[in-house]
Design a protein around this motif. Structure first.
Motif, PDB file in Angstrom:
ATOM      1  N   MET A  97       0.874  -1.190   0.060  1.00 58.70           N
ATOM      2  CA  MET A  97      -0.076   0.124   0.095  1.00 58.70           C
ATOM      3  C   MET A  97       0.909   1.273   0.054  1.00 58.70           C
ATOM      4  N   HIS A  98       1.897   1.340   0.679  1.00 61.27           N
ATOM      5  CA  HIS A  98       2.820   2.353   0.627  1.00 61.27           C
ATOM      6  C   HIS A  98       3.410   2.489  -0.520  1.00 61.27           C
ATOM      7  N   LYS A  99       4.016   1.464  -1.046  1.00 61.78           N
ATOM      8  CA  LYS A  99       4.988   1.725  -2.382  1.00 61.78           C
ATOM      9  C   LYS A  99       3.702   2.132  -3.435  1.00 61.78           C
ATOM     10  N   ASN A 100       2.637   1.496  -3.459  1.00 62.36           N
ATOM     11  CA  ASN A 100       1.597   1.980  -4.578  1.00 62.36           C
ATOM     12  C   ASN A 100       0.920   3.419  -4.383  1.00 62.36           C
ATOM     13  N   GLY A 101       1.085   3.850  -2.958  1.00 58.90           N
ATOM     14  CA  GLY A 101       0.374   4.950  -2.789  1.00 58.90           C
ATOM     15  C   GLY A 101      -1.227   4.781  -2.523  1.00 58.90           C
ATOM     16  N   VAL A 102      -1.548   3.537  -2.217  1.00 61.10           N
ATOM     17  CA  VAL A 102      -2.973   3.410  -1.818  1.00 61.10           C
ATOM     18  C   VAL A 102      -3.532   4.126  -0.549  1.00 61.10           C
TER      19      VAL A 102
END
Ligand code: GUN
Ligand code: FE
Length: 431
Positions: A283-288
């Motif tokens: 989620m962090h990596k993908n900006g969710v």
């Protein structure tokens, strides 16, 4: 110039989660719906603009509801005796079936939109039902209200009641294509968002087709993630090949930024109560975005989302009412609930995670969730001008109060349900 004016009053906001940003008897300038900032003394260049003096009133940025189910508004505050999966089958699906009939939808959605308009919310990410005509009706009503929203026709082709299950993945996708084509350029402030209900309700084939639709139109995505233990076990059973729940959205490129195909799929996932470390990392990596819905987490006995952990990691987070898992559409209420559940998490679960403080929860309700809509949730220069103006004189008190105390008290005591004086969305006065 349209939507250009100055308002005066006590301006209260949070530019960052750490501190309140308070301005007594100050001016907020709006030009063409965009804020020019807050000023103690009105600059000469704005002297000719209309000035609306709200006296001793409190002025907040508009609240953002990052997760709400419009068709569930009719049964909010009832049916609170079951956990998620049983609650869906026993109460939610039977209620949502009624939106097949436009007369019912018109009445029920009218009540919902009215309530949203009268409160402090200026922006919302909304689930409708699987029904295209009722979803379009809801979008018409939202547009008329002057609020800004994303609205989703829900996709669900398995594991629901017969009446609510779409006949096939193809039919679900075909209906969604038709709906997006009909609405994508129809409204100024009401836009479509792709809405697979959650993994249990969506076959692999449907997810594949939704990926195609997302790529064709580039629209954002909303769904549910890691909300309750029963749900998560069911997802493990349905999709044993995915190491964690979020991976089953990511596999179909419906989970935020994706470097492999060089696209940014703006995504909001509700709840994330039980997300694993791997899920949080992704989620962090993908900006969710995480839509934290504390009232719902309590009502459905789902658990407590570890928001302190997500904040410290730098995840995108906003607050959601999750009507009718949550029983109130008030985001003021969500702010206090978020603080309270974080205190219980600290005391009962893990003292390494400090409770949220007021400024942090207020930030989540404004700039945090607002980021899903762009520059939203603040009066800083360049932000879209959403404002809620409230008269707190209805909350009598014997002692002198400073502005920070008045701001906190207004939220805790639900001033949004008592005395809203005016409300602006992108500089348009809607109340
Ligand atoms: N997961 C799938 N559907 C729903 C819903 O309607 N409400 C909540 N809280 N969780 C869900
Ligand atoms: Fe929900």
């Amino acid at each position: 110039m349209k939507n250009s004016f100055v308002i005066k009053g006590h301006l209260c906001q949070t530019k960052n989660p750490k501190e309140l940003d308070l301005h007594e008897n100050s001016y907020a300038v709006c030009i063409d719906g965009i804020s020019k900032g807050i000023f103690e003394v009105l600059p000469e260049e704005y002297a000719e603009l209309p000035l609306y003096d709200y006296g001793d009133a409190l002025i907040f940025p508009g609240m953002v509801d990052l997760h709400v189910h419009a068709p569930q508004y009719a049964f909010r505050g009832m049916c609170m005796d079951l956990e998620l999966m049983e609650w869906l089958n026993s109460y939610t699906f039977p209620e949502e079936e009624k939106y097949e009939k436009l007369e019912y939808a018109e009445q029920a959605y009218g009540i919902f939109v009215d309530a949203l308009k009268k409160g402090a919310t200026t922006r919302a990410c909304i689930f409708a039902t699987r029904h295209r005509p009722a979803t379009e009706l809801l979008m018409e009503l939202m547009e008329k209200s002057g609020l800004v929203s994303y609205v989703g026709k829900v996709n669900m082709d398995r594991e629901a009641s017969e009446a609510l299950t779409e006949d096939s993945a193809d039919i679900s996708a075909y209906t969604t294509f038709g709906w997006i084509n009909a609405v994508k350029d129809k409204f100024l402030h009401t836009k479509p968002i792709l809405t697979p209900r959650f993994i249990p309700c969506c076959t692999d084939k449907l997810m594949e087709e939704l990926r195609e639709i997302q790529m064709a139109y580039g629209i954002p995505v909303q769904s549910h993630l890691s909300e309750s233990k029963g749900e998560i076990d069911f997802v493990k059973f349905l999709r044993p090949e995915n190491p964690f729940y979020g991976d089953s959205y990511n596999e179909y490129d419906l989970f935020g930024k994706n470097d492999d195909i060089d696209t940014d799929v703006k995504t909001v996932m509700a709840h994330c109560v039980w997300s694993t470390e791997e899920e949080v990392e992704l989620m962090h990596k993908n900006g969710v975005f995480v839509a934290h819905c504390p009232a719902s987490n309590m009502n459905l006995t789902s658990g407590i989302a570890p928001i302190r952990k997500y904040l410290d990691k730098g995840l995108n987070i906003g607050l959601g009412s999750d009507i009718a898992g949550g029983h109130s559409e008030s985001i003021f209420r969500a702010i206090t609930d978020a603080i309270q559940v974080s205190k219980m998490y600290f005391r009962m679960v893990d003292e390494a995670f400090k409770p949220l403080v007021f400024s942090e929860a207020f930030y989540l309700a404004t700039k945090g969730g607002g980021a899903f809509f762009g520059n939203v949730g603040s009066f800083e220069a360049g932000y879209e001008f959403d404002a809620v103006i409230m008269d707190d004189s209805v909350l009598a008190h014997p002692q002198p109060l400073n502005l920070a105390e008045r701001m906190e008290r207004a939220v805790y005591l639900g001033l949004d349900e008592k005395n809203i004086v005016a409300k602006y969305v992108i500089g348009t006065k809607i109340l």
